[in-house]
Write an enzyme that holds these catalytic residues in place. Structure first.
Site, PDB file in Angstrom:
ATOM      1  N   HIS A  78     -10.802  -5.872  -5.175  1.00 36.65           N
ATOM      2  CA  HIS A  78      -9.954  -5.223  -4.071  1.00 36.65           C
ATOM      3  C   HIS A  78      -9.526  -6.774  -3.122  1.00 36.65           C
ATOM      4  CE1 HIS A  78      -7.261  -3.336  -0.817  1.00 36.65           C
ATOM      5  NE2 HIS A  78      -7.456  -2.592  -2.267  1.00 36.65           N
ATOM      6  N   ASP A 132     -19.024  -2.482  -1.739  1.00 36.30           N
ATOM      7  CA  ASP A 132     -17.824  -1.675  -1.654  1.00 36.30           C
ATOM      8  C   ASP A 132     -17.465   0.140  -2.692  1.00 36.30           C
ATOM      9  OD1 ASP A 132     -14.937  -0.574  -2.034  1.00 36.30           O
ATOM     10  OD2 ASP A 132     -14.127  -2.781  -2.160  1.00 36.30           O
ATOM     11  N   GLN A 184     -14.848   3.258  -4.224  1.00 38.45           N
ATOM     12  CA  GLN A 184     -14.334   4.154  -5.564  1.00 38.45           C
ATOM     13  C   GLN A 184     -15.038   4.966  -6.370  1.00 38.45           C
ATOM     14  OE1 GLN A 184     -11.421   4.549  -6.260  1.00 38.45           O
ATOM     15  NE2 GLN A 184     -10.126   2.996  -5.029  1.00 38.45           N
ATOM     16  N   LYS A 237      -9.809   8.315   0.852  1.00 41.57           N
ATOM     17  CA  LYS A 237     -10.262   8.873  -0.634  1.00 41.57           C
ATOM     18  C   LYS A 237     -11.115   9.770  -1.184  1.00 41.57           C
ATOM     19  CE  LYS A 237      -9.445   3.922  -0.942  1.00 41.57           C
ATOM     20  NZ  LYS A 237      -7.739   3.532  -2.078  1.00 41.57           N
ATOM     21  N   CYS A 261      -3.434  -3.915  -5.562  1.00 42.38           N
ATOM     22  CA  CYS A 261      -4.677  -4.811  -4.718  1.00 42.38           C
ATOM     23  C   CYS A 261      -5.520  -5.550  -5.143  1.00 42.38           C
ATOM     24  CB  CYS A 261      -4.946  -4.209  -3.381  1.00 42.38           C
ATOM     25  SG  CYS A 261      -3.719  -3.566  -2.273  1.00 42.38           S
TER      26      CYS A 261
HETATM   27  N1  PLP Z   1     -11.943  -1.808  -2.152  1.00 37.31           N
HETATM   28  C1  PLP Z   1     -11.595  -0.876  -3.136  1.00 37.31           C
HETATM   29  C2  PLP Z   1     -12.166  -0.722  -4.956  1.00 37.31           C
HETATM   30  C3  PLP Z   1     -10.328   0.180  -3.361  1.00 37.31           C
HETATM   31  O1  PLP Z   1     -10.070   0.181  -4.074  1.00 37.31           O
HETATM   32  C4  PLP Z   1     -10.179   0.237  -1.583  1.00 37.31           C
HETATM   33  C5  PLP Z   1      -8.140   0.524  -1.663  1.00 37.31           C
HETATM   34  O2  PLP Z   1      -7.744   1.053  -2.311  1.00 37.31           O
HETATM   35  C6  PLP Z   1     -10.262  -0.762  -0.832  1.00 37.31           C
HETATM   36  C7  PLP Z   1     -11.235  -1.241  -0.976  1.00 37.31           C
HETATM   37  C8  PLP Z   1      -9.347  -0.989   0.300  1.00 37.31           C
HETATM   38  O3  PLP Z   1      -9.446   0.737   1.455  1.00 37.31           O
HETATM   39  P1  PLP Z   1      -8.571   0.987   2.449  1.00 37.31           P
HETATM   40  O4  PLP Z   1      -7.593   0.432   2.496  1.00 37.31           O
HETATM   41  O5  PLP Z   1      -8.933   2.426   3.068  1.00 37.31           O
HETATM   42  O6  PLP Z   1      -9.150   0.099   4.043  1.00 37.31           O
END
Ligand code: PLP
Length: 407
Positions: free
Chosen positions: A123, A200, A203, A226, A364
């Site tokens: 992401h 990270d 997900q 999430k 993203c």
């Molecule tokens: N990392 C992953 C794999 C994600 O799917 C997301 C959000 O879709 C994020 C990071 C960023 O999360 P947040 O916008 O809640 O900080």
């Protein structure tokens, strides 16, 4: 044990909603999940009954709010099986947690020419903070690629690792491809070279039982929203020895021990990383969300979502022109797809008019799109409250779009 989805659905008031007169079919769970009543009520209850700034107050309400916030920290610790609450830092979410590590770890542990390894399926929030570090410190970003199925080419990791590698930052589960990455194996490999790993977990936290000690992750980050919790609250887990070794991220109240104009000393963990008034209402509502998930059982949720995924993939593969983006054998509960040459935005708009919420675009993760030579995908991502009937509605919607576009 199967889930009692009908009874679960009753806990999520928004699922009653009609969109353009049609029942809402919510398949945008990877972006954010809906909230059960208990979480919504907890937020209200916090503001109605338990609102006072925490940590410094001697008065009753402040102490009560402090206890709730610290109990939430213990709840999170238990949920991911961290060794101590000192290792649980509340942040605004995954993005802020990664930025914290990129700043504090990056600035203190990396020199010009040092290397950070990320994967090709990250992401943007696990790419850009490392590029900002690159701009500040002259570090290099190296990328572990995936193959045409969306599986990381782990055999390339050895050649990417060098004596300049300072950190590997990797998604547990890809938000676009659904791939579940073998993070435990990556961590084991990295540790053979004394390289720490940031996972990270944005997900993975809602779908997979996470045990940070078993993974041996150095950092694990996730967002509350999430996993059925509120927006604006997330978590950085860090091994104590790393959190002790790296400097504070932001300065302000809460994170200090003593301040004079000449010198300031910092508070102990975890407060050293929590400058300013924390989101103590959010933390307690997150704890309620985690209790809700605990009660249902993450394994039961995972099983239900896997069944939905298999049902969706089997049914959807019968649609003419269907192309799945991401075919890894080990996948989480989402499907990314394209149908013929229908633009994802067109597909998303038609589905929306039928009450179906899917996400369209690059999610993203532009480098993933670049790897496949596409602009974007349509993504349907599942949660514990979704049903096979909803997938049938999605199927009918896709067929309708296909006919409209003569595919
Ligand atoms: N990392 C992953 C794999 C994600 O799917 C997301 C959000 O879709 C994020 C990071 C960023 O999360 P947040 O916008 O809640 O900080």
């Amino acid at each position: 044990m199967g889930l009692d989805v009908n009874s679960i659905r009753k806990d999520f008031p928004i699922l009653e909603k009609k969109i353009y007169g049609k029942p809402l079919v919510y398949f945008d769970n990877a972006a954010t999940t809906q909230k059960p009543s208990c979480v919504i009520e907890k937020i209200c209850e916090g503001y109605y009954n338990c609102n006072a700034n925490i940590h410094r107050g001697v008065h009753f309400l402040s102490q009560q709010a402090t206890e709730a916030h610290e109990a939430a920290r213990e709840n999170v610790r238990d949920f991911i099986n961290a060794g101590s609450t000192q290792e649980i830092i509340f942040t605004r979410g995954t993005t802020e947690a990664i930025n914290l590590v990129a700043s504090s770890f990056g600035d203190s542990q990396c020199k010009e020419g040092d290397e950070i390894i990320v994967s090709q399926m990250e992401h943007h929030s696990n790419i850009v903070p490392w590029q900002l570090l690159q701009a500040r410190k002259g570090t290099k970003l190296k990328v572990l690629p995936f193959d045409e199925n969306g599986v990381l080419q782990l055999e390339q990791l050895d050649s990417l690792i060098s004596d300049r590698t300072r950190l590997i930052a990797i998604a547990h589960v890809s938000n676009t491809l659904g791939t579940i990455n073998p993070v435990k194996e990556i961590i084991r490999k990295a540790h053979e070279h004394n390289i720490p790993v940031l996972v990270d977990g944005a997900q993975s936290i809602p779908h997979i039982k996470v045990d940070v000690q078993d993974l041996d992750a150095d950092f694990y980050v996730f967002s509350g929203h999430k996993i059925y919790g509120p927006t604006g609250i997330g978590v950085l887990y860090g091994k104590e020895r790393w959190l002790e070794a790296i400097p504070p991220y932001q300065g302000g109240g809460e994170m200090i021990q003593k301040v004079t104009f000449e010198k300031t000393t910092f508070n102990e963990l975890p407060f050293k990383f929590e400058a300013g008034t924390p989101d103590y209402i959010g933390s307690t509502a997150l704890a309620t969300a985690l209790d809700y998930v605990r009660n249902i059982g993450i394994e039961n949720i995972a099983q239900h979502e896997t069944e939905l995924l298999e049902y969706a993939r089997t049914k959807m593969s019968g649609i003419e022109g269907m192309r799945f983006i991401g075919n890894a054998p080990h996948r989480g509960g989402l499907v990314s797809f394209l149908v013929g040459s229908i633009h994802p935005y067109d597909m998303g708009t038609i589905l929306d008019k039928l009450g179906i919420a899917v996400r369209t675009g690059h999610h993203c993760a532009e480098p993933v799109m670049q790897a496949f030579g596409i602009e974007g995908t349509v993504r349907a991502s599942f949660a514990m409250y979704n049903t096979k009937e909803e997938i049938d509605i999605l199927m009918a919607g896709i067929e309708r779009a296909r006919k409209m576009f003569h595919h």
